[in-house]
Structure formats: C-alpha cells, structure tokens
Design a protein around this motif. Structure first.
Motif, PDB file in Angstrom:
ATOM      1  N   ILE A 448       0.857  -1.185   0.000  1.00 48.50           N
ATOM      2  CA  ILE A 448       0.000   0.000   0.000  1.00 48.50           C
ATOM      3  C   ILE A 448       0.892   1.234   0.000  1.00 48.50           C
ATOM      4  CG2 ILE A 448      -1.769   1.279   1.244  1.00 48.50           C
ATOM      5  CD1 ILE A 448      -2.789  -1.307   2.379  1.00 48.50           C
ATOM      6  N   VAL A 449       0.805   2.012  -1.044  1.00 43.74           N
ATOM      7  CA  VAL A 449       1.597   3.237  -1.196  1.00 43.74           C
ATOM      8  C   VAL A 449       0.669   4.340  -1.680  1.00 43.74           C
ATOM      9  CG1 VAL A 449       3.557   4.330  -2.338  1.00 43.74           C
ATOM     10  CG2 VAL A 449       3.674   1.901  -1.742  1.00 43.74           C
ATOM     11  N   ASP A 450       0.654   5.461  -0.947  1.00 42.22           N
ATOM     12  CA  ASP A 450      -0.151   6.631  -1.326  1.00 42.22           C
ATOM     13  C   ASP A 450      -1.624   6.266  -1.536  1.00 42.22           C
ATOM     14  OD1 ASP A 450       2.127   8.178  -1.229  1.00 42.22           O
ATOM     15  OD2 ASP A 450       2.557   7.950  -3.365  1.00 42.22           O
ATOM     16  N   GLY A 451      -2.139   5.427  -0.657  1.00 42.95           N
ATOM     17  CA  GLY A 451      -3.552   5.089  -0.738  1.00 42.95           C
ATOM     18  C   GLY A 451      -3.918   4.158  -1.867  1.00 42.95           C
ATOM     19  N   ARG A 452      -2.943   3.492  -2.474  1.00 44.55           N
ATOM     20  CA  ARG A 452      -3.210   2.555  -3.571  1.00 44.55           C
ATOM     21  C   ARG A 452      -2.624   1.189  -3.210  1.00 44.55           C
ATOM     22  NH1 ARG A 452      -4.868   4.642  -8.448  1.00 44.55           N
ATOM     23  NH2 ARG A 452      -5.058   6.911  -8.512  1.00 44.55           N
ATOM     24  N   LEU A 453      -3.439   0.173  -3.424  1.00 45.69           N
ATOM     25  CA  LEU A 453      -3.054  -1.195  -3.115  1.00 45.69           C
ATOM     26  C   LEU A 453      -2.644  -1.907  -4.399  1.00 45.69           C
ATOM     27  CD1 LEU A 453      -2.902  -3.762  -1.352  1.00 45.69           C
ATOM     28  CD2 LEU A 453      -5.358  -4.057  -1.733  1.00 45.69           C
ATOM     29  N   THR A 454      -1.432  -2.436  -4.404  1.00 46.34           N
ATOM     30  CA  THR A 454      -0.942  -3.226  -5.534  1.00 46.34           C
ATOM     31  C   THR A 454      -1.166  -4.694  -5.215  1.00 46.34           C
ATOM     32  OG1 THR A 454       0.738  -1.550  -6.006  1.00 46.34           O
ATOM     33  CG2 THR A 454       1.034  -3.741  -6.985  1.00 46.34           C
ATOM     34  N   LEU A 455      -1.986  -5.352  -6.035  1.00 46.15           N
ATOM     35  CA  LEU A 455      -2.379  -6.735  -5.759  1.00 46.15           C
ATOM     36  C   LEU A 455      -2.469  -7.499  -7.068  1.00 46.15           C
ATOM     37  CD1 LEU A 455      -3.373  -8.753  -3.571  1.00 46.15           C
ATOM     38  CD2 LEU A 455      -5.697  -8.010  -4.112  1.00 46.15           C
ATOM     39  N   ASP A 456      -1.624  -8.511  -7.218  1.00 44.12           N
ATOM     40  CA  ASP A 456      -1.647  -9.397  -8.392  1.00 44.12           C
ATOM     41  C   ASP A 456      -1.569  -8.612  -9.702  1.00 44.12           C
ATOM     42  OD1 ASP A 456      -1.908 -11.495  -6.619  1.00 44.12           O
ATOM     43  OD2 ASP A 456      -4.098 -11.523  -6.747  1.00 44.12           O
ATOM     44  N   GLY A 457      -0.695  -7.603  -9.737  1.00 39.62           N
ATOM     45  CA  GLY A 457      -0.540  -6.819 -10.949  1.00 39.62           C
ATOM     46  C   GLY A 457      -1.588  -5.748 -11.136  1.00 39.62           C
ATOM     47  N   ARG A 458      -2.566  -5.649 -10.241  1.00 39.45           N
ATOM     48  CA  ARG A 458      -3.603  -4.622 -10.330  1.00 39.45           C
ATOM     49  C   ARG A 458      -3.342  -3.536  -9.296  1.00 39.45           C
ATOM     50  NH1 ARG A 458      -8.643  -6.435  -8.766  1.00 39.45           N
ATOM     51  NH2 ARG A 458      -7.695  -8.124  -7.552  1.00 39.45           N
ATOM     52  N   GLU A 459      -3.645  -2.304  -9.646  1.00 37.83           N
ATOM     53  CA  GLU A 459      -3.496  -1.179  -8.731  1.00 37.83           C
ATOM     54  C   GLU A 459      -4.880  -0.705  -8.334  1.00 37.83           C
ATOM     55  OE1 GLU A 459      -1.844   3.110  -9.413  1.00 37.83           O
ATOM     56  OE2 GLU A 459      -0.126   1.757  -9.132  1.00 37.83           O
ATOM     57  N   ILE A 460      -5.201  -0.852  -7.029  1.00 41.79           N
ATOM     58  CA  ILE A 460      -6.550  -0.586  -6.532  1.00 41.79           C
ATOM     59  C   ILE A 460      -6.518   0.663  -5.658  1.00 41.79           C
ATOM     60  CG2 ILE A 460      -8.490  -1.537  -5.233  1.00 41.79           C
ATOM     61  CD1 ILE A 460      -7.324  -4.306  -5.753  1.00 41.79           C
ATOM     62  N   PRO A 461      -7.207   1.748  -6.046  1.00 46.07           N
ATOM     63  CA  PRO A 461      -7.327   2.915  -5.158  1.00 46.07           C
ATOM     64  C   PRO A 461      -8.212   2.563  -3.967  1.00 46.07           C
ATOM     65  CG  PRO A 461      -7.849   3.478  -7.447  1.00 46.07           C
ATOM     66  CD  PRO A 461      -7.834   1.999  -7.363  1.00 46.07           C
ATOM     67  N   LEU A 462      -7.704   2.727  -2.770  1.00 43.20           N
ATOM     68  CA  LEU A 462      -8.465   2.379  -1.581  1.00 43.20           C
ATOM     69  C   LEU A 462      -9.567   3.390  -1.332  1.00 43.20           C
ATOM     70  CD1 LEU A 462      -5.634   1.288   0.892  1.00 43.20           C
ATOM     71  CD2 LEU A 462      -7.106  -0.157  -0.524  1.00 43.20           C
ATOM     72  N   ALA A 463     -10.734   2.884  -0.925  1.00 44.50           N
ATOM     73  CA  ALA A 463     -11.861   3.753  -0.601  1.00 44.50           C
ATOM     74  C   ALA A 463     -11.560   4.558   0.658  1.00 44.50           C
ATOM     75  CB  ALA A 463     -13.120   2.914  -0.410  1.00 44.50           C
ATOM     76  N   GLY A 464     -12.268   5.673   0.804  1.00 42.79           N
ATOM     77  CA  GLY A 464     -12.049   6.533   1.954  1.00 42.79           C
ATOM     78  C   GLY A 464     -12.228   5.825   3.294  1.00 42.79           C
ATOM     79  N   PRO A 465     -13.324   5.079   3.484  1.00 45.77           N
ATOM     80  CA  PRO A 465     -13.477   4.362   4.773  1.00 45.77           C
ATOM     81  C   PRO A 465     -12.368   3.351   5.018  1.00 45.77           C
ATOM     82  CG  PRO A 465     -15.572   4.490   3.604  1.00 45.77           C
ATOM     83  CD  PRO A 465     -14.544   4.988   2.663  1.00 45.77           C
ATOM     84  N   VAL A 466     -11.810   2.760   3.965  1.00 46.41           N
ATOM     85  CA  VAL A 466     -10.719   1.811   4.142  1.00 46.41           C
ATOM     86  C   VAL A 466      -9.466   2.537   4.604  1.00 46.41           C
ATOM     87  CG1 VAL A 466      -9.310   0.055   2.990  1.00 46.41           C
ATOM     88  CG2 VAL A 466     -11.712   0.294   2.396  1.00 46.41           C
TER      89      VAL A 466
END
Length: 574
Positions: A448-466
């Motif tokens: 998790i870097v700068d509110g983005r989760l790198t998972l299995d080659g995908r970059e997922i922007p984390l939701a605010g509540p997360v």
C-alpha cells in the motif's frame, strides 16, 4: 504455618465452621440450616473461612500472608505454595542445591548463589564492578517484600559470564548419530530436572544466537529464557550429544513445558535443524490411509507424490494445489477403505462396475470421488501399477453451482465499526474491495503506497473508509508491537515476533462474518449496480469470465429481486 482445617463432610467444598469445639459441617450444611456465617472477628470481613476468621486472617487460610520458601520475602500466600513470582520462575530454571554463601538448601543459580544472596549482591553492587556475592553477604542480608520490583540505579555494570561463551570458530555438530536400542518415553519430571543443570557446547553456541535473534525480532525476556530452557530440554532428550536436532524432536517439547516455534527459528538460524516434519497434507493423507493393505498404500503414496510434485516424464503433469489434493483424498479414502474391507489387496483388482457402485449418489462428495478416482487410476496406469484404468470413459457428473446470497447490511456495518482495529480494517478491505482471505494474509506493508493497493498486478485505489481504518490499524500495530520487523500488514501476538503471516482465522474468529461470504456479497452488489457488466466485474475483482457469470445469473433470480428494491444498496461508511 498452621495447617488448614478439614473440609465439610457434606459438601467437600467449604471448610468446617469450627475446629474447637469440633464441628464437621460448614455453616451452609449444618443440620437444621443453612445458617448465615458470621463476619470475621478480626477484620470484619464477610468472607468466612473457619474458627470465626476469614481466609486472610486464619493462619491456615489460602490468603494468609507468610514468607517465601525461596528468598524469605514477606507477602506470599498458601494458595501460591508459599513462593513469590521470581522464585516460581527459579524453580523451573535452576536446580536444587546448597547455596555457597548462606548454606541454605534451595534453588541455586549459575553463580552458586540462591536468590536471596543474589539480590543482596545486586543491592550492594558498585557501578562498573561485577557481582560479589561473598562480600555482599558477609555481614547479613536485607529481607524485602515479595513481588516488588526493585528500582536499581541505571548505571553500566559488568555482568559475570554465564555458561560457555560462543567461540570465534563457531560450533560444528558431530557427524555421527547414536541409534537407540529401546524406544522408551522419558519421564517428564526427570527430563525437567536434568534440563536445569544441562550445559554443552551446542547450548553455549546457541545462547548468543538467541540473544541476537531476540534483539532483532523484539522478543521479550521471558520468550528468550523459554528458548534457552527448551534447548536444555532437547539436550537431555538427545541420544547423540552435540548432534543436529530433528524438528520432530522439537515438536515433543510441549509435554515438558517447552517452546516449539521460537526454538525452531533459533535452530534454523544456527544451522542445526534437520526439518523432518510432515506437511499438513501428508499428515492428513497418513490419517486417511491408516489401516489399508500395504500394496494399496504404496499405490496411493505414488499418486500423492505425483499430485504434490508433478511429473516430468510423459505424460507430464504439473503439481496440484494442496487444497485440491486434500479434497480428492477426502473423496477417495472412504471408497478405498470399503474395497479393502471387502478383501481387495491391490487397486489392480478393481473393475469399472465396482467404481460406479462405490460412488456416492449425489452431492459434492460424488464430485470429489470422481475427480480423485480419475486422477488416481490415471497415474497408476501410467506407472504400470494397474492393468487397466477402470474410470476410462466414465461420464462426469455436473457440478452443482451455488447461488451467491447477500448478507445482512447491519451485520457488516457493525463489524466495520468494531473497536478492534484489525477486525474493522479486514472487514473494510473485503467489503469494499472483495479481497480473499488468502490475499489478506499475504499483504505486506509495502503493498500500500499513497492510498493505492498493488495486488496481483492490479493497482486498486483504496476507498475513503478503508483508508481511515488503515490508519487506525497502523497506529495500533505501532503501539502494540513497536519492535516487530514482520513485513506483513496484519500481525498478531503469535506472528509479531516472527516473519510469518497470521493464521487463517485471524481476525475472523472474533466476528460472525466469513471472508468468502463477505466477498460474494460485495461482488453481488457490484454486478447489480453495473447492470450485469461481466467485463467490469472481471477487471475490478480479477475474476475469470466463468466466475463472473455465476454472479450475473442472479440478476433475474426470483428470490433476489423485489418490486420495491430491484437493486441491493451498496456499502457505505454510515
């Protein structure tokens, strides 16, 4: 000390009401009672014990104070065997003997001094000088109160050498092994007593490694001492002194109050561990095949080796996932046991008719059995262990697919607002981004870097509540385990001093939710919100087309749609 009075002959729980004059009953069981017990005639307490006194004022009461048997400190209780906390620890780490300085028969430490003489030496120790128990105890000893922490000045002091120092050239284990003549289970009490005085080059070598490992991983002093004691237990249990240690021997330590995981880590770091442990799947296989004829068991072991390790000889085969192999063993084992009970000694005797007759009628067990038997006889036919494959040409039963169902939104909101930051963060990751339990356990701090989760080659922007719950969990982790170097995002009390991930049930065992059901609920709501856009579901959650179609079939399901609410609401942070 006065002995406790006898117990009531009726209830065998409470003490007798009086000893003089003699009464054999407590106030609750007196004939004609029960009668209320009077208050203590010494302190007025309502907790009656016997002879008109409470359990603190009666000399035989469990909470009557006295002197410690080890260090003579005042303030210990009969309920704790007249021992303070420190002397209870000494009892499990040091042998009995005569103190070299006061002559008492008690537990003696490494300097030949009892705990009282050692505390007296520490009390009079000068800064920059080593302990001198002889000079400190020459003119008497200062007694103290039990279970009180000493506030000594924080000055640098020289510590005496304890045990054998680690040599500069390291330690080389012996290259031979003494085979036991008889297999006998050691007496646990004798093993514990022998471990109190055990010492060897192996322990001296590992002692420094334990200190380095403990400092690096943030171990407590208690954990460090438990590992040293476990190493001493292993030395007593060893048939060959100063030889490498098998992991299977370490697994026997709990019966002697030893430590397993931390001891395995230290031995591995020292290069003295021989890992002969069976994997969980191999133990499961051994339990399921116990009692089978030897030819059938050898055939099943050949199949298990191909499933776990694959095959490089034609026909080539990749290794299978352990969970897949476990399910196939679950389906095959009852059938093979039934064949063995019928008198078959080899799977080469099995006919197609017997295979069809042995399959369950329906359900998941039938699917597990079909796939397992197909794989089993295919491997045995290639290895020429059977004459023919009895499952060849047998039609496969279609797998019954389940329909994903939504969860109660209030239950999810309650878990999101849990006071436990681990539960709230884990539920948020699954409820908003549909992560699997396996992905949660494998997450690291750098994913998790700068509110983005790198998972299995995908970059997922984390939701605010997360993100809010992520900050709360990281703050809790830093406060609770500040010295942990575990790289995983989720850690627990067991995994914090190590580098391993948390267990499968963390933190779900403290909730009424399950990660798979919560993940299905999230995907189900997304498929309804997108109007059945399968491509979007595949890209968003990393699903295959076939898996996404399982959720798309719920769009027109009569039990999942109502006229008032055709689309289930999405999760929010309210």
């Amino acid at each position: 000390m006065r002995r406790p009075p006898a117990r009531c002959i009726a209830c065998q729980v409470n003490r007798v009401a009086w000893v003089k004059p003699r009464v054999d009953y407590c106030y609750q069981c007196l004939p004609g009672g029960p009668f209320p017990a009077p208050p203590c005639r010494a302190c007025g307490s309502s907790v009656y014990f016997s002879d008109g006194l409470c359990e603190k004022c009666h000399p035989g009461g469990p909470l009557h104070p006295g002197s410690c048997r080890g260090c003579l400190a005042w303030g210990v209780y009969r309920a704790r065997s007249w021992q303070c906390w420190s002397c209870r620890w000494w009892r499990t780490h040091y042998p009995s003997g005569d103190c070299l300085y006061c002559g008492r028969a008690t537990r003696v430490g490494e300097l030949g001094a009892c705990r009282l003489c050692l505390e007296q030496a520490r009390l009079l120790q000068e800064p920059g000088r080593a302990l001198d128990p002889a000079a400190a105890n020459r003119f008497g000893q200062q007694l103290f109160l039990a279970n009180m922490r000493f506030q000594r000045p924080r000055t640098p002091r020289l510590k005496p050498q304890c045990g054998r120092a680690r040599s500069g050239g390291g330690f080389t284990p012996v290259g031979w092994r003494q085979l036991p003549l008889f297999e006998l289970d050691p007496d646990p009490e004798l093993v514990k007593e022998g471990a109190l005085v055990a010492d060897s080059d192996l322990i001296g070598y590992c002692r420094e490694i334990v200190r380095e490992h403990a400092a690096r991983h943030g171990w407590s002093k208690r954990q460090r001492n438990d590992v040293i004691r476990s190493l001493r237990l292993l030395q007593v249990l060893q048939d060959t002194p100063d030889a490498t240690i098998n992991a299977s021997d370490v697994l026997q330590l709990p019966r002697y109050d030893g430590n397993i995981n931390s001891t395995l880590e230290v031995l591995a770091a020292a290069g003295l561990l021989v890992d002969d442990r069976m994997s969980p799947l191999e133990r499961y296989f051994a339990g399921k095949t116990d009692g089978l004829p030897a030819p059938i068991k050898r055939q099943l072991e050949t199949w298990l080796g191909v499933m776990l390790n694959g095959s490089t000889s034609p026909p080539r085969q990749r290794s299978r996932d352990p969970q897949t192999v476990r399910l196939q063993i679950l389906g095959v084992a009852p059938i093979v046991h039934a064949w063995a009970a019928a008198g078959h000694q080899s799977l080469a005797e099995i006919t197609p008719e017997q295979v069809r007759a042995a399959l369950p009628t329906n359900g998941a067990r039938r699917n597990f059995a079909e796939y397992g038997l197909r794989s089993l006889f295919k491997v045995l036919k290639v290895r020429k262990l059977v004459f023919a494959n009895p499952t060849r040409g047998m039609p496969a039963t279609p797998v019954n697919s389940s329909v994903p169902l939504p969860l109660d939104t209030e239950a999810i909101r309650h878990a999101l607002d849990s006071p436990d930051p681990a539960i709230a963060f884990a539920v948020a990751l699954v409820a908003f981004h549909a992560l699997t339990s396996k992905q949660l356990r494998a997450l690291t701090l750098t994913d998790i870097v700068d509110g983005r989760l790198t998972l299995d080659g995908r970059e997922i922007p984390l939701a605010g509540p997360v993100r809010v719950r992520l900050r709360a969990w990281l703050d809790h982790r830093a406060r609770t385990w500040p010295g942990s170097i575990n790289p995983h995002l989720f850690i627990s009390r067991r995994s914090a001093p190590r580098l391993v991930p948390v267990g499968r049930q963390f933190p779900w065992r403290r909730t009424n939710l399950r990660p798979q059901a919560l993940r299905e609920d999230r995907i189900l709501q997304e498929i309804h919100a997108s109007g059945g856009d399968v491509r979007r579901i595949c890209d968003l959650f990393g699903l295959s087309v076939q898996a996404a179609l399982r959720y798309a079939t719920t769009l027109n399901h009569p039990e999942l749609e109502t006229a008032d609410a055709p689309v289930p609401p999405t999760h929010d942070d309210n």
